[in-house]
Design a protein around this motif. Structure first.
Motif, PDB file in Angstrom:
ATOM      1  N   THR A  87     -11.432  -5.498 -66.800  1.00  0.00           N
ATOM      2  CA  THR A  87     -11.294  -6.465 -67.899  1.00  0.00           C
ATOM      3  C   THR A  87     -12.582  -6.605 -68.719  1.00  0.00           C
ATOM      4  O   THR A  87     -13.089  -7.708 -68.926  1.00  0.00           O
ATOM      5  CB  THR A  87     -10.853  -7.854 -67.381  1.00  0.00           C
ATOM      6  N   GLY A  88     -13.061  -5.472 -69.186  1.00  0.00           N
ATOM      7  CA  GLY A  88     -14.167  -5.489 -70.139  1.00  0.00           C
ATOM      8  C   GLY A  88     -15.564  -5.593 -69.561  1.00  0.00           C
ATOM      9  O   GLY A  88     -16.532  -5.650 -70.309  1.00  0.00           O
ATOM     10  N   ARG A  89     -15.681  -5.646 -68.242  1.00  0.00           N
ATOM     11  CA  ARG A  89     -17.021  -5.736 -67.642  1.00  0.00           C
ATOM     12  C   ARG A  89     -17.272  -4.579 -66.671  1.00  0.00           C
ATOM     13  O   ARG A  89     -16.337  -4.108 -66.028  1.00  0.00           O
ATOM     14  CB  ARG A  89     -17.154  -7.019 -66.817  1.00  0.00           C
ATOM     15  N   VAL A  90     -18.545  -4.214 -66.542  1.00  0.00           N
ATOM     16  CA  VAL A  90     -18.916  -3.247 -65.496  1.00  0.00           C
ATOM     17  C   VAL A  90     -18.989  -4.029 -64.187  1.00  0.00           C
ATOM     18  O   VAL A  90     -19.784  -4.954 -64.057  1.00  0.00           O
ATOM     19  CB  VAL A  90     -20.284  -2.599 -65.792  1.00  0.00           C
ATOM     20  N   VAL A  91     -18.125  -3.657 -63.226  1.00  0.00           N
ATOM     21  CA  VAL A  91     -18.137  -4.366 -61.946  1.00  0.00           C
ATOM     22  C   VAL A  91     -18.900  -3.590 -60.878  1.00  0.00           C
ATOM     23  O   VAL A  91     -19.258  -4.143 -59.844  1.00  0.00           O
ATOM     24  CB  VAL A  91     -16.706  -4.680 -61.439  1.00  0.00           C
ATOM     25  N   LEU A  92     -19.116  -2.296 -61.145  1.00  0.00           N
ATOM     26  CA  LEU A  92     -19.829  -1.471 -60.161  1.00  0.00           C
ATOM     27  C   LEU A  92     -20.366  -0.247 -60.874  1.00  0.00           C
ATOM     28  O   LEU A  92     -19.688   0.316 -61.737  1.00  0.00           O
ATOM     29  CB  LEU A  92     -18.832  -1.042 -59.071  1.00  0.00           C
ATOM     30  N   ASP A  93     -21.565   0.166 -60.529  1.00  0.00           N
ATOM     31  CA  ASP A  93     -22.039   1.464 -61.025  1.00  0.00           C
ATOM     32  C   ASP A  93     -22.956   2.075 -59.980  1.00  0.00           C
ATOM     33  O   ASP A  93     -23.471   1.383 -59.114  1.00  0.00           O
ATOM     34  CB  ASP A  93     -22.724   1.333 -62.390  1.00  0.00           C
ATOM     35  N   GLY A  94     -23.090   3.387 -60.047  1.00  0.00           N
ATOM     36  CA  GLY A  94     -23.929   4.061 -59.063  1.00  0.00           C
ATOM     37  C   GLY A  94     -23.744   5.558 -59.154  1.00  0.00           C
ATOM     38  O   GLY A  94     -22.974   6.039 -59.993  1.00  0.00           O
TER      39      GLY A  94
END
Ligand code: ADP
Ligand code: ADP
Length: 233
Positions: free
Chosen positions: A217-224
């Motif tokens: 929903t429009g947000r970065v919730v995880l990155d790696g």
């Protein structure tokens, strides 16, 4: 160092949907970055934000910046982006259905001289032997996978630094996806291209990506790193 950088981007459509909320993404030169998340997460909107075409859908970047080689690019028309080295392959494998494969590729070389376009076309054919074998066939009669390869091949006619692909695997059989992904890996490894890969199918995309961002929903919730994200899946 990032070739492309989205910083604190917020996009709102005229129906008041906040499609992208404060998203920051860095795409290092020579890497494959995957942008993942389910339908409606905001992935396509982010790609569209990279060019002036967002305005044609009444979308507005409310804040943030998008820089390519340090220069602001969010307002540019697609042909100006191409001139700077960015090309996008939108969702839905659009080809000129009544033209041959070869004619489709020539359409992609529109800014070049005939000789330069021919040289470029032969490089694309080297990447896609199936397209070469069938160069005189009408694109509209090809399978979905071949049309997707042609759409990518046509984009490559512009000799981009950065290729952005919106769900290239959508609706295709696993074996065909493997072939398309093999080409994407060669673009990075052999042609030193940078790739921004939008996909819903995280598992497969993380197989070839270096780094990934998961949107919800429009947000970065995880990155790696892709390795780390794949282990978490
Ligand atoms: P994804 O590519 O991850 O499926 P999108 O960027 O297409 O997500 O959509 C993100 C959100 O923005 C969704 O809620 C979608 O309905 C909305 N949206 C997308 N395009 C438009 C548009 N042209 N006008 C209004 N709302 C839109
Ligand atoms: P995706 O989510 O992969 O972008 P969609 O099927 O949701 O694909 O959208 C198809 C087209 O409709 C896109 O151009 C998108 O921007 C537009 N769209 C999506 N949601 C809306 C919406 N709520 N209002 C208007 N247009 C929309």
């Amino acid at each position: 160092d990032s070739l492309l950088e989205f910083r604190n981007i917020r996009v709102v459509y005229d129906n008041a949907i906040e499609a992208v909320r404060d998203v920051s993404i860095a795409v290092p030169e020579g890497g494959i970055v995957a942008l993942l998340g389910s339908n409606g997460a905001g992935k396509s909107t982010l790609l569209k934000a990279m060019s002036g075409i967002l305005y044609t859908e009444e979308g507005v970047i409310e804040s943030g910046s998008i820089r390519f080689r340090g220069e602001d690019v969010h307002h540019l028309a697609p042909d100006e982006l191409v001139r700077r080295g960015i090309v996008q392959v939108p969702e839905g494998r659009r080809v000129f259905a009544s033209l041959t494969i070869e004619e489709n590729l020539q359409m992609g070389g529109y800014t070049r001289s005939n000789a330069a376009a021919r040289e470029r076309r032969d490089k694309v054919f080297a990447l896609f032997p199936r397209l070469h074998e069938r160069r005189d066939q009408i694109a509209g009669y090809m399978s979905g996978g071949e049309q997707q390869m042609l759409a990518i091949g046509r984009a490559l006619m512009t000799d981009p630094k950065l290729l952005a692909l919106d769900e290239p695997s959508l609706g295709l059989a696993p074996l065909i996806i493997d072939r398309i992904y093999e080409v994407i890996v060669r673009l990075r490894d052999e042609l030193k291209m940078t790739v921004l890969l939008v996909e819903q199918n995280a598992q497969r995309a993380l197989d070839i990506a270096d780094y990934g961002y998961i949107l919800e929903t429009g947000r970065v919730v995880l990155d790696g790193t892709a390795r780390k994200l794949a282990a978490n899946e």
